[in-house]
Design an enzyme around this catalytic site. Sequence first.
Site, PDB file in Angstrom:
ATOM      1  N   LYS A  36      47.928  43.479  42.642  1.00 49.39           N
ATOM      2  CA  LYS A  36      47.245  43.008  41.426  1.00 49.39           C
ATOM      3  C   LYS A  36      48.282  42.560  40.388  1.00 49.39           C
ATOM      4  CE  LYS A  36      43.675  44.669  38.156  1.00 49.39           C
ATOM      5  NZ  LYS A  36      42.850  45.818  37.744  1.00 49.39           N
ATOM      6  N   SER A  63      37.796  44.640  37.551  1.00 48.07           N
ATOM      7  CA  SER A  63      38.744  43.593  37.274  1.00 48.07           C
ATOM      8  C   SER A  63      39.683  43.271  38.433  1.00 48.07           C
ATOM      9  CB  SER A  63      39.603  43.992  36.063  1.00 48.07           C
ATOM     10  OG  SER A  63      40.371  45.148  36.371  1.00 48.07           O
ATOM     11  N   SER A  89      37.266  49.464  38.133  1.00 49.76           N
ATOM     12  CA  SER A  89      37.832  48.204  38.630  1.00 49.76           C
ATOM     13  C   SER A  89      38.355  48.223  40.058  1.00 49.76           C
ATOM     14  CB  SER A  89      38.963  47.742  37.717  1.00 49.76           C
ATOM     15  OG  SER A  89      38.407  47.122  36.596  1.00 49.76           O
TER      16      SER A  89
END
Length: 498
Positions: free
Chosen positions: A77, A157, A181
């Site tokens: 990420k 997210s 997330s």
Amino acid sequence: MDLSGYSLAKISALLQKGEVTSVEVTNACLEEINKASCLNAFCWVDHDWSIEQAKQADKHLTNGSNYPLCGVPLGIKDLFCLNGVPTQAASKILEDFRPEYESTVTHKLKSQGAVFLGKTNMDEFAMGSSTEHTVYGPTINPWRKKNCAKQLTPGGSSGGSAAAVAAGLCTGALGTDTGGSIRQPASFTGIVGIKPTYGRCSRWGIVAFASSLDQAGPFARSVEDAALLLEGISGYDPKDSTSYPGEVPQFSQFLRKGVKGKTIGIPKEYRLDGMPEIIETVWQKGAKLLQDEGAQIVEISLPHTQYALPAYYIIAPAEASSNLARYDGVRYGRRAKLKSDSDIIDMYKMTRSEGFGPEVKRRVLIGTYVLSQGFYEAYYRRAQKVRTLIKQDFERVFSEGIDAILTPTTPGTAFGIGEFMNADPIQMYLNDVFTVTVNLAGLPGISVPAQLDDNGLPLGLQLIGQPWQEGELLSIAATLEGQLNFKATPEKWWKKAK
Ligand code: GLN
């Protein structure tokens, strides 16, 4: 080589036996990433950089490295700082930022020989539930409804990581979970995602959103793979004052323990009015399957659940407004173009106005408001008290003999691109209703893919465990996974979409 059918454990075994090389596996992933560019799961890839890592991993393997993650290609990420690699947290304000340091968890992975394929897309500063609030443009869920080409979000997210794992672009990926997330996108994309106990994985070198809630964790296509990745990133770090000093158990050794004699709680407050019937059906099915395997199922009460979402949406923005104060155009990333008569205050204002997207601005404003004099007691202090009550609800049920709690992960399946973005932001926040409690209480939580709904979209079930009992949690999750027997993968429409 089509990797989408191979688990991380399988690839690791093949690498260890020398039946494939890391360069081969890494190349195969890079090819898949290239073919899936329309999913926009990765926001930064550098072929040569990854292959160089794979070559090193192959050397370690030849020299007898037996780290299960050696040579295994992963997605990371964009919130994790990788030394010398663009790290933008999907924000314009961090344009051109290349940290000169490495996050502890990625450093751990590197030292075990894991290979990084690149950075994955996300909501800006991890604020969001759809991976649409991003400077790179939205990530598209590899899943679509049956006979329908409408584009869906992968959740957020950490949507880029989830989409990448679900589409078979990598064997596993790292995400972060502040309010859901990891678990929500795992549920939306039919994969496994685990948020460890707060403190299990170091937060050092991860761009901070809400420091008392943030945790790193893995995405994987099976519980076993998630256990292997979690083992690889867990452990004490003196650079994070909230890091847990205890030993890290070998999580992958827990998986075949079964659930005989375990007590699983079903919290009645998670049964919401207006929740789609399929969610309830899948939830009951999960409970029944665990019962068939010898677990005792009991209804429990977590009475403060209804206050979790409002408390979270005070605490998280409050911490975010403080954490994001450091982006001022001086120390990191981008600085606005100034006029000749601009002073330093103008520079802060212009940089922050141009650099932050609308959702981040909303959070900074809310956070600043709830922390301001006169409102602190009414909002922030009160939310902290609610947080304590939520934590105590969990402590009570665990002390009464509950081993884990079973809930739906999300109140629905993946929604359309733009569907909630254009609606009231509260609609988007409601997605987090079953996940934020876990962060507020600092507990471990895992989402396991359960079944497809009538439209052919995946749905996950969440298991919540006792603090530091990820091993137990993974063992219950592995039993549930075995019984649910979810084998579906998305049809690879993106390969034809060019
Ligand atoms: N969707 C939640 C939010 O927007 C959670 C985000 C997260 O876990 N990073 O705050």
